[in-house]
Write a protein that holds these residues in place. Structure first.
Motif, PDB file in Angstrom:
ATOM      1  N   ARG A  95       0.825  -1.205   0.000  1.00 23.24           N
ATOM      2  CA  ARG A  95       0.000   0.000   0.000  1.00 23.24           C
ATOM      3  C   ARG A  95       0.865   1.264   0.000  1.00 23.24           C
ATOM      4  N   ARG A  96       1.944   1.243   0.784  1.00 21.62           N
ATOM      5  CA  ARG A  96       2.840   2.404   0.832  1.00 21.62           C
ATOM      6  C   ARG A  96       3.537   2.609  -0.506  1.00 21.62           C
ATOM      7  N   VAL A  97       3.932   1.523  -1.158  1.00 29.52           N
ATOM      8  CA  VAL A  97       4.560   1.618  -2.472  1.00 29.52           C
ATOM      9  C   VAL A  97       3.593   2.226  -3.483  1.00 29.52           C
ATOM     10  N   SER A  98       2.330   1.794  -3.434  1.00 29.78           N
ATOM     11  CA  SER A  98       1.328   2.320  -4.375  1.00 29.78           C
ATOM     12  C   SER A  98       1.112   3.817  -4.168  1.00 29.78           C
ATOM     13  N   LEU A  99       1.129   4.265  -2.915  1.00 27.41           N
ATOM     14  CA  LEU A  99       0.965   5.693  -2.638  1.00 27.41           C
ATOM     15  C   LEU A  99       2.172   6.479  -3.141  1.00 27.41           C
TER      16      LEU A  99
END
Length: 311
Positions: A95-99
């Motif tokens: 999720r952090r990578v996608s953000l």
């Protein structure tokens, strides 16, 4: 950087060869429009692929988390509680990578820009002075205002030779949507087959559980083992459903199929009108507005498909 500056920065850093609306454009205005389109197109495709990989990773991690906890609970494989923790950590990291990548927003907004530039290109080519920025849907103007800014920075068409857009716009785009419809229908059928298989196994497992209970087998270790096995089977089917819902569900396949069908019908109608009455400015402006409206509708429902964690 704001979203507009980010686009031009991404354009400078992109090493993928740009695509072209039409080969052989010699008019400087058409070349400038085509250059912007090429950048927006390849960047949208690039970020769409990143977005799909993020969705796949989130769906897989969420499904593995479900299976790990199911086996921990029903099969009493107590070591799998550690696997649950690992999967939760993976979900957070993905999720952090996608953000950080911001690939969902870029995929959608760059596609809206590319399709708006395509419309502007063909209006220029047809010798129409009306600008795509002037007929943008209100949703795009207010939701993604930087796209209108980019469109308005293009020089106005003062004069120029009017050229036919029947083949290069209408027929070409109709063929594109026909091919895209076949591909999307194939994806939808795959999702449907998985759903039917899951339903069949679920019904079979439920029937087996019902028969098992009605036969009143002795209550002991073997009975508990059978019950646990049936629960694991049903839980596994739920996990598969979670995966398909998290992955294929985020693609809005039914909406995309409807979009392609509408666009095919629109281009067929425009082609028939041109063959009957010629390429009038009124018809081409109607076509341009409809294309921009469809673009706006696509952006609206795809905006809901953010890469969220599903547990």
């Amino acid at each position: 950087m704001n979203e507009k500056e980010t686009f031009f920065c991404d354009r400078e850093e992109c090493r993928v060869p740009p695509t072209h609306i039409m080969d052989g454009a010699e008019d400087p205005l058409l070349q400038e429009t085509d250059g912007l389109f090429g950048a927006a197109d390849v960047l949208s495709v690039k970020n769409a692929e990143k977005h799909r990989r993020i969705l796949l990773a989130l769906s897989a991690a969420g499904t593995l988390l479900t299976l790990a906890f199911l086996l921990y609970d029903e099969a009493e494989w107590h070591g799998l509680i550690l696997a649950c923790g690992v999967m939760i950590l993976c979900l957070v990291l993905i999720r952090r990578v996608s953000l950080r990548l911001d690939c969902h927003r870029k995929y959608l907004q760059y596609r809206v820009l590319a399709e708006s530039l395509r419309v502007q290109f063909f209006l220029f080519l047809a010798g129409i002075k009306t600008r795509a920025a002037d007929i943008l849907p209100w949703t795009i103007r207010k939701g993604v205002p930087w796209i209108e800014e980019v469109l308005r920075e293009l020089p106005a068409r003062e004069s120029g030779e009017k050229k036919s857009v029947l083949d290069c716009w209408i027929r070409d785009q109709k063929r594109y949507h026909e091919r895209a419809l076949e591909k999307t229908l194939s994806q939808d059928k795959k999702d449907g087959r998985i759903a039917k298989a899951v339903l069949a196994v679920t019904i079979a497992a439920y029937a087996a559980a019902l028969i098992f209970e009605l036969t009143a087998l002795r209550r002991g270790e073997s009975a508990d083992t059978v019950r646990a096995a049936l629960k694991i089977v049903l839980g596994t089917m739920s996990a598969v459903t979670l995966f398909t819902g998290s992955y294929y569900g985020k693609m809005s396949l039914s909406n995309v199929i409807d979009d392609h069908k509408r666009m095919i019908s629109l281009y067929e109608t425009a082609e028939e009108s041109i063959l009957r009455d010629g390429e009038s400015e009124e018809l081409l402006l109607f076509l341009a507005r409809e294309c921009l409206n469809e673009n706006s509708t696509w952006y609206a429902y795809q905006s809901k498909n953010k890469p969220d964690m599903v547990i």
